[in-house]
Each structure stands twice: as structure tokens, then as C-alpha cells.
Design a protein around this motif. Sequence first.
Motif, mmCIF file in Angstrom:
data_model
loop_
_atom_site.group_PDB
_atom_site.id
_atom_site.type_symbol
_atom_site.label_atom_id
_atom_site.label_comp_id
_atom_site.label_asym_id
_atom_site.label_seq_id
_atom_site.Cartn_x
_atom_site.Cartn_y
_atom_site.Cartn_z
ATOM 1 N N ARG A 1 -6.888 1.080 -5.154
ATOM 2 C CA ARG A 1 -7.313 0.140 -4.115
ATOM 3 C C ARG A 1 -8.833 0.174 -3.977
ATOM 4 O O ARG A 1 -9.450 1.220 -4.068
ATOM 5 C CB ARG A 1 -6.685 0.523 -2.777
ATOM 6 N N GLY B 1 -2.186 1.522 -4.377
ATOM 7 C CA GLY B 1 -1.185 0.557 -3.970
ATOM 8 C C GLY B 1 -0.081 0.525 -5.013
ATOM 9 O O GLY B 1 -0.279 0.954 -6.156
ATOM 10 N N GLY C 1 0.824 -1.189 0.000
ATOM 11 C CA GLY C 1 0.000 0.000 0.000
ATOM 12 C C GLY C 1 0.866 1.248 0.000
ATOM 13 O O GLY C 1 1.960 1.247 0.543
#
Length: 158
Positions: free
Chosen positions: A155, A128, A120
Motif C-alpha cells: 500500500r 492490501g 486492506g
Amino acid sequence: MLFFEDIEIGEITRLGSHTFTEAEIVAFARAWDPQPFHLDPLAGARTPFGSLVASGWQTVAIAAKLRAQACAHLHETLRREGKKVPRIGPSPGFRNLRWLRPVRAGDTLTFESEVTAKKGSASRPEWGLVFTHETGLDPAGTLVFELTNCIFVERLEA
């Protein structure tokens, strides 16, 4: 590319193949890498390469093009299936670029991408980072080109 959470380490994507032609090698060299062994078969013959060879940057550019096409094809498939398509961000860079043997007119390389790691983003939680090992192989399966790439991927959990 899928959403960050759906990408699995170890996943291999075949990006496609490309056959290099003399005309293409020379045209790329004229525009971007005008060294004699990329421009003229006779000049190439007088080098340790022994012939006209493609610029290594041409190999990188073709790998990038095939990666973008594979991603676009996947995203089109997801749209047709009514699925949400992730945003793909820029690459913050690559490392470990290696040109392991010259690419000559008539050579066909097959390009692949293997996911090697992901994490991340600390500064952008909606993104990410996905790390891949990009390769170009000749028909015998010999590694000709490789690099480690990194790309931002949206993400789901952000």
C-alpha cells in the motif's frame, strides 16, 4: 501489479498464451503427476479422455509463470519510467479451482486475470489483499481453467 490503491476492480490483464506439447506434458507428469494418462498416449487413449492430457497442475503452474512474467514486465516498465515499484507479497491461497476440460498436446490457452475485489489487511496495514479471477481460454474463447486467487500488494498509504 501496481500499488494497492492504484489497482482497479474490473481491470483485466492478459497474461499471455501457451501451447502445450506432448514432450512438455510427459516431462511435467514424470516430475510432478505421474498418472498414466499424462505419461503415455496409449494409456490416455484407454481413458474417458481418449488421449494423452496435461496435468491440471501443469495448467496452474503455467498460469502462475505467466502471471509472474507479466508482473515482472510491468515492474520493469515502471522502473524505466522512473516510477516506484510496489512490493508484491505471497499469496495466502486460492479457491474455486476448476479444470473444465482436458488440455491436449497442441492446445493453446490464453490466460487472463481480472481483479474482482480488494481489501486492506487488518493485521498488516502496509499491505492490501487483491483478489483475482484467473482463467485459461482456448482459441474459441471457451473457458478451460479457472481459479480465484489472492495476493498481498504493498500500500502507498501505509
